[in-house]
Scaffold this motif. Structure first.
Motif, PDB file in Angstrom:
ATOM      1  N   ASP A  62      -7.479   7.592  15.846  1.00  0.00           N
ATOM      2  CA  ASP A  62      -6.879   6.882  16.958  1.00  0.00           C
ATOM      3  C   ASP A  62      -5.377   6.809  16.733  1.00  0.00           C
ATOM      4  O   ASP A  62      -4.836   7.405  15.827  1.00  0.00           O
ATOM      5  CB  ASP A  62      -7.501   5.492  17.144  1.00  0.00           C
ATOM      6  N   ASP A  63      -4.702   6.051  17.586  1.00  0.00           N
ATOM      7  CA  ASP A  63      -3.240   6.011  17.528  1.00  0.00           C
ATOM      8  C   ASP A  63      -2.730   4.965  16.550  1.00  0.00           C
ATOM      9  O   ASP A  63      -1.524   4.848  16.346  1.00  0.00           O
ATOM     10  CB  ASP A  63      -2.672   5.727  18.925  1.00  0.00           C
ATOM     11  N   GLU A  64      -3.614   4.146  15.989  1.00  0.00           N
ATOM     12  CA  GLU A  64      -3.176   3.109  15.078  1.00  0.00           C
ATOM     13  C   GLU A  64      -3.280   3.593  13.639  1.00  0.00           C
ATOM     14  O   GLU A  64      -4.274   4.169  13.230  1.00  0.00           O
ATOM     15  CB  GLU A  64      -4.036   1.856  15.264  1.00  0.00           C
ATOM     16  N   ALA A  65      -2.233   3.345  12.878  1.00  0.00           N
ATOM     17  CA  ALA A  65      -2.234   3.724  11.464  1.00  0.00           C
ATOM     18  C   ALA A  65      -3.239   2.868  10.713  1.00  0.00           C
ATOM     19  O   ALA A  65      -3.355   1.672  10.959  1.00  0.00           O
ATOM     20  CB  ALA A  65      -0.840   3.534  10.876  1.00  0.00           C
ATOM     21  N   THR A  66      -3.997   3.488   9.827  1.00  0.00           N
ATOM     22  CA  THR A  66      -4.911   2.712   9.000  1.00  0.00           C
ATOM     23  C   THR A  66      -4.115   1.996   7.931  1.00  0.00           C
ATOM     24  O   THR A  66      -3.309   2.596   7.221  1.00  0.00           O
ATOM     25  CB  THR A  66      -5.971   3.617   8.364  1.00  0.00           C
ATOM     26  N   GLU A  67      -4.350   0.700   7.806  1.00  0.00           N
ATOM     27  CA  GLU A  67      -3.601  -0.122   6.866  1.00  0.00           C
ATOM     28  C   GLU A  67      -4.532  -0.687   5.810  1.00  0.00           C
ATOM     29  O   GLU A  67      -5.642  -1.133   6.104  1.00  0.00           O
ATOM     30  CB  GLU A  67      -2.884  -1.261   7.590  1.00  0.00           C
ATOM     31  N   PHE A  68      -4.069  -0.652   4.587  1.00  0.00           N
ATOM     32  CA  PHE A  68      -4.797  -1.222   3.453  1.00  0.00           C
ATOM     33  C   PHE A  68      -4.086  -2.509   3.060  1.00  0.00           C
ATOM     34  O   PHE A  68      -2.932  -2.483   2.634  1.00  0.00           O
ATOM     35  CB  PHE A  68      -4.812  -0.235   2.281  1.00  0.00           C
ATOM     36  N   ASN A  69      -4.781  -3.634   3.209  1.00  0.00           N
ATOM     37  CA  ASN A  69      -4.191  -4.933   2.883  1.00  0.00           C
ATOM     38  C   ASN A  69      -4.709  -5.393   1.518  1.00  0.00           C
ATOM     39  O   ASN A  69      -5.897  -5.669   1.356  1.00  0.00           O
ATOM     40  CB  ASN A  69      -4.541  -5.950   3.968  1.00  0.00           C
ATOM     41  N   TYR A  70      -3.808  -5.424   0.547  1.00  0.00           N
ATOM     42  CA  TYR A  70      -4.129  -5.869  -0.811  1.00  0.00           C
ATOM     43  C   TYR A  70      -3.590  -7.282  -0.981  1.00  0.00           C
ATOM     44  O   TYR A  70      -2.402  -7.531  -0.755  1.00  0.00           O
ATOM     45  CB  TYR A  70      -3.502  -4.918  -1.827  1.00  0.00           C
ATOM     46  N   VAL A  71      -4.450  -8.199  -1.394  1.00  0.00           N
ATOM     47  CA  VAL A  71      -4.067  -9.603  -1.525  1.00  0.00           C
ATOM     48  C   VAL A  71      -4.037  -9.965  -2.996  1.00  0.00           C
ATOM     49  O   VAL A  71      -4.995  -9.707  -3.728  1.00  0.00           O
ATOM     50  CB  VAL A  71      -5.045 -10.529  -0.781  1.00  0.00           C
ATOM     51  N   THR A  72      -2.929 -10.558  -3.429  1.00  0.00           N
ATOM     52  CA  THR A  72      -2.787 -10.907  -4.835  1.00  0.00           C
ATOM     53  C   THR A  72      -2.216 -12.307  -4.985  1.00  0.00           C
ATOM     54  O   THR A  72      -1.442 -12.768  -4.132  1.00  0.00           O
ATOM     55  CB  THR A  72      -1.886  -9.893  -5.570  1.00  0.00           C
ATOM     56  N   THR A  73      -2.602 -12.974  -6.064  1.00  0.00           N
ATOM     57  CA  THR A  73      -2.107 -14.322  -6.339  1.00  0.00           C
ATOM     58  C   THR A  73      -0.932 -14.315  -7.313  1.00  0.00           C
ATOM     59  O   THR A  73      -0.491 -15.374  -7.754  1.00  0.00           O
ATOM     60  CB  THR A  73      -3.237 -15.205  -6.901  1.00  0.00           C
ATOM     61  N   VAL A  74      -0.446 -13.139  -7.688  1.00  0.00           N
ATOM     62  CA  VAL A  74       0.719 -13.057  -8.570  1.00  0.00           C
ATOM     63  C   VAL A  74       1.834 -12.316  -7.855  1.00  0.00           C
ATOM     64  O   VAL A  74       1.601 -11.612  -6.870  1.00  0.00           O
ATOM     65  CB  VAL A  74       0.382 -12.355  -9.910  1.00  0.00           C
ATOM     66  N   THR A  75       3.046 -12.492  -8.333  1.00  0.00           N
ATOM     67  CA  THR A  75       4.200 -11.824  -7.740  1.00  0.00           C
ATOM     68  C   THR A  75       4.918 -11.003  -8.802  1.00  0.00           C
ATOM     69  O   THR A  75       4.952 -11.399  -9.966  1.00  0.00           O
ATOM     70  CB  THR A  75       5.192 -12.841  -7.137  1.00  0.00           C
ATOM     71  N   PRO A  76       5.497  -9.874  -8.425  1.00  0.00           N
ATOM     72  CA  PRO A  76       6.202  -9.048  -9.410  1.00  0.00           C
ATOM     73  C   PRO A  76       7.571  -9.614  -9.736  1.00  0.00           C
ATOM     74  O   PRO A  76       8.268 -10.122  -8.861  1.00  0.00           O
ATOM     75  CB  PRO A  76       6.314  -7.699  -8.707  1.00  0.00           C
ATOM     76  N   SER A  77       7.943  -9.524 -11.012  1.00  0.00           N
ATOM     77  CA  SER A  77       9.306  -9.898 -11.381  1.00  0.00           C
ATOM     78  C   SER A  77      10.288  -8.828 -10.917  1.00  0.00           C
ATOM     79  O   SER A  77      11.420  -9.115 -10.559  1.00  0.00           O
ATOM     80  CB  SER A  77       9.414 -10.065 -12.898  1.00  0.00           C
ATOM     81  N   SER A  78       9.840  -7.568 -10.953  1.00  0.00           N
ATOM     82  CA  SER A  78      10.726  -6.470 -10.606  1.00  0.00           C
ATOM     83  C   SER A  78       9.899  -5.287 -10.118  1.00  0.00           C
ATOM     84  O   SER A  78       8.762  -5.090 -10.554  1.00  0.00           O
ATOM     85  CB  SER A  78      11.555  -6.042 -11.817  1.00  0.00           C
ATOM     86  N   ILE A  79      10.482  -4.500  -9.211  1.00  0.00           N
ATOM     87  CA  ILE A  79       9.856  -3.236  -8.816  1.00  0.00           C
ATOM     88  C   ILE A  79      10.756  -2.063  -9.211  1.00  0.00           C
ATOM     89  O   ILE A  79      10.584  -0.952  -8.722  1.00  0.00           O
ATOM     90  CB  ILE A  79       9.509  -3.198  -7.315  1.00  0.00           C
ATOM     91  N   ASP A  80      11.682  -2.330 -10.114  1.00  0.00           N
ATOM     92  CA  ASP A  80      12.477  -1.263 -10.721  1.00  0.00           C
ATOM     93  C   ASP A  80      11.573  -0.518 -11.704  1.00  0.00           C
ATOM     94  O   ASP A  80      10.934  -1.142 -12.551  1.00  0.00           O
ATOM     95  CB  ASP A  80      13.672  -1.883 -11.467  1.00  0.00           C
ATOM     96  N   PRO A  81      11.478   0.807 -11.610  1.00  0.00           N
ATOM     97  CA  PRO A  81      10.532   1.547 -12.460  1.00  0.00           C
ATOM     98  C   PRO A  81      10.827   1.464 -13.947  1.00  0.00           C
ATOM     99  O   PRO A  81       9.962   1.779 -14.762  1.00  0.00           O
ATOM    100  CB  PRO A  81      10.647   2.983 -11.956  1.00  0.00           C
ATOM    101  N   MET A  82      12.021   1.059 -14.337  1.00  0.00           N
ATOM    102  CA  MET A  82      12.340   0.902 -15.752  1.00  0.00           C
ATOM    103  C   MET A  82      12.288  -0.565 -16.188  1.00  0.00           C
ATOM    104  O   MET A  82      12.599  -0.891 -17.326  1.00  0.00           O
ATOM    105  CB  MET A  82      13.726   1.478 -16.076  1.00  0.00           C
ATOM    106  N   LYS A  83      11.855  -1.448 -15.277  1.00  0.00           N
ATOM    107  CA  LYS A  83      11.749  -2.861 -15.617  1.00  0.00           C
ATOM    108  C   LYS A  83      10.313  -3.378 -15.486  1.00  0.00           C
ATOM    109  O   LYS A  83       9.905  -4.279 -16.212  1.00  0.00           O
ATOM    110  CB  LYS A  83      12.682  -3.700 -14.744  1.00  0.00           C
ATOM    111  N   GLY A  84       9.566  -2.843 -14.553  1.00  0.00           N
ATOM    112  CA  GLY A  84       8.205  -3.319 -14.343  1.00  0.00           C
ATOM    113  C   GLY A  84       7.296  -2.993 -15.514  1.00  0.00           C
ATOM    114  O   GLY A  84       7.424  -1.946 -16.139  1.00  0.00           O
ATOM    115  N   SER A  85       6.343  -3.914 -15.819  1.00  0.00           N
ATOM    116  CA  SER A  85       5.426  -3.652 -16.928  1.00  0.00           C
ATOM    117  C   SER A  85       4.074  -4.321 -16.778  1.00  0.00           C
ATOM    118  O   SER A  85       3.125  -3.945 -17.461  1.00  0.00           O
ATOM    119  CB  SER A  85       6.048  -4.126 -18.257  1.00  0.00           C
ATOM    120  N   ASP A  86       3.949  -5.314 -15.898  1.00  0.00           N
ATOM    121  CA  ASP A  86       2.648  -5.980 -15.799  1.00  0.00           C
ATOM    122  C   ASP A  86       1.759  -5.267 -14.790  1.00  0.00           C
ATOM    123  O   ASP A  86       2.127  -4.238 -14.224  1.00  0.00           O
ATOM    124  CB  ASP A  86       2.812  -7.473 -15.502  1.00  0.00           C
TER     125      ASP A  86
END
Length: 568
Positions: A62-86
């Protein structure tokens, strides 16, 4: 050069983190919607990739993009690829960035070619030559080149964040050579047995793009801030998804990269948009699943999974894996700087109550710092069990009294099992004559707190990361002094003999020869009691019954390889 190695290398590997549980819930009572097995081919390779697709539209008809909704109770400190680790950070990074090598989704996983089409290893085990794909491009259209690989190594090691501990003292930027545009050669400072198995966590960034967006007044000399500010809201990757937006502590949205060099295994049934929604309460996450979210993380209370397993349209995936749960003790702060105090607490803790009451019989008692099924685990280690007389005897050998034991226990906000372990420990320490306060903190705060001795908590509840297929992934980041300043080493443990043993094990190629080295290190660590070695725990995720392609290979973040998922 030695023998060329292509595509797959067999090796045992294990899992990151555990789930969370309620003290009164019994997960075993729910079976209708629970999945415990995964379908893989015999080789453990990516079976979906054998079905070719055009990798095009993901509109699902159909014309609507399929979306994957991931729900998490934690937040990232960083999304820099040289800083992220958890776990959450790695989840996001390996969907946006590509490494040279990747793990398959089989159990146990194997290494497979990724940005590197093949590689060879020199006879002395120190020089690795990688040939890069000719068709790999970054999200802005630039070619992925050997110069980008060299720059990524340099950026990682200069910044000294994230997974840099994997290569500390092992790989120096000046020993990464650009042979030609598509060939890069790395020479390790010494033999490093786990080297190839660490490379899935060396994310390759676009050098030109990062440099163009770096602030000149940063702390990295001529590199300015190395683009760190820009990379918290943008990406410089080549992966299957690209960053569309980030609203800190609320949502991160990824969009499918239609120009990804690799085929999406399920083509038009794949997900075009992935949103990672961060919520504060487990009840909110459960509500999102009931409303139609595709997946919730592994940090919900056991009772919540229990309830969700009975919901229409939801299934709970459970897999008993290698998820060690530690309570780190700050060995460089009074009174925990005294080994006898640490042993006293180790003997005071009620492990039986932890396993039967908190976990409802769901987990196994750890015997030392390694899970029992990990190769090189030392079976004859003395295991701490509750013995208040022995605890008192240890305390009497220390320089402190029971009244000196006035500690703070910190756990991750929202993780019920960690909270309940703290309350149990609080009661046990009171029996010993001491006191313990139980405090919660967001994960992003904890990762920041543990960067210094002064701000690291007295006692910290942690599920230890399991990143690559080698005992080194547990032992070095937790117990080698080079790892100080990370949440993985929150004990600030310092033992020169252990440092020497863990370094020697890294430089010994033969697994047979490495086993006695690791056995000796485990004995010393257990005697020093720098942590409560509490348990292994199964990992759970709640998923929509419409989601197909979910597999758990035991590697950090790989449960959420969104490019492998499709809508059934």
């Amino acid at each position: 050069m030695g023998t060329s190695i292509n595509d797959h290398v067999d090796r045992r590997t294990f899992l990151k983190y555990g789930g969370a549980a309620s003290i009164s819930a019994i997960f075993a009572g729910c079976t209708d919607n629970q999945s415990t097995d995964e379908t893989t081919n015999e080789s453990g390779t990516d079976s979906p990739d054998s079905t070719e697709s055009d990798g095009g539209s993901t509109s699902n008809g159909d014309d609507e993009a399929t979306e994957f909704n991931y729900v998490t109770t934690v937040t990232p400190s960083s999304i820099d690829p040289m800083k992220g680790s958890d776990n959450l950070e790695t989840l996001l990074l390996h969907n946006v960035y590509d490494p040279l090598l990747y793990y398959t989704d089989g159990t146990p996983p194997e290494l497979q070619s990724w940005l590197a089409t093949n590689y060879s290893v020199s006879d002395d085990g120190q020089t690795y030559t990688f040939e890069l794909r000719s068709d790999a491009t970054f999200h802005n259209g630039d070619q992925v080149t050997a110069s980008d690989v060299k720059y990524s190594v340099q950026r990682m090691m200069d910044m000294q964040n994230g997974f840099s501990w994997m290569w500390e003292g092992v790989l120096s930027p000046e020993n990464v050579e650009v042979v030609d545009e598509k060939t890069v050669r790395m020479t390790t400072n010494d033999v490093y047995a786990p080297f190839l198995y660490t490379l899935p966590f060396l994310y390759i960034v676009n050098q030109d793009q990062v440099e163009a967006n770096a602030n000149s007044d940063g702390q990295f000399g001529e590199h300015g801030d190395y683009g760190t500010e820009w990379l918290e809201a943008n990406d410089a990757g080549s992966g299957p998804y690209q960053l569309a937006s980030r609203e800190r502590k609320r949502e991160i949205v990824l969009e499918k990269n239609d120009d990804w060099w690799r085929e999406f295994p399920h083509g038009q049934d794949g997900y075009e948009v992935v949103s990672a929604e961060m919520v504060q309460e487990s009840a909110t996450a459960a509500g999102r699943m009931r409303e139609g979210a595709e997946m919730a993380d592994q940090w919900l209370p056991l009772q919540t999974y229990n309830d969700l397993a009975n919901e229409d349209g939801v299934r709970v995936h459970a897999k008993a894996t290698f998820n060690p749960f530690y309570v780190y003790m700050h060995t460089q702060r009074e009174p925990l700087d005294d080994v006898h105090v640490r042993r006293a607490i180790s003997y005071a803790f009620d492990y039986d109550a932890a396993l039967t009451d908190v976990m409802s019989g769901d987990s196994d008692h750890l015997q030392g710092p390694l899970p029992g099924a990990m190769w090189s685990h030392t079976d004859d280690l003395e295991t701490y069990g509750q013995d208040l007389e022995q605890a008192q005897a240890e305390l009497e050998q220390s320089e402190y009294t029971a009244s000196d034991i006035d500690l703070e226990y910190t756990y991750v906000s929202g993780l019920t099992v960690e909270q309940n372990m703290g309350l149990l420990l609080q009661s046990n320490i009171q029996e010993l004559g001491g006191s313990l306060s139980v405090n919660k903190a967001p994960w992003s705060n904890i990762t920041e707190m543990t960067t210094s001795k002064e701000s690291t908590p007295d006692m910290l509840a942690v599920y230890l990361s399991f990143s690559y297929a080698d005992p080194d992934t547990f032992l070095y980041p937790a117990w080698h002094s080079n790892s100080h300043g990370s949440w993985t080493s929150a004990s600030w443990y310092q033992n020169d003999e252990v440092d020497d043993l863990l370094t020697e094990a890294r430089r010994t190629v033969s697994q047979e020869d490495r086993v006695p080295i690791y056995e000796q290190a485990q004995r010393i660590i257990a005697e020093d009691a720098p942590a409560l070695f509490v348990m292994n725990q199964a990992t759970r995720n709640a998923l929509s019954t419409d989601v197909q392609g979910f597999k758990d290979n035991g590697i950090t973040g790989y449960r959420q390889t969104f490019h492998r998922y499709y809508q059934g």
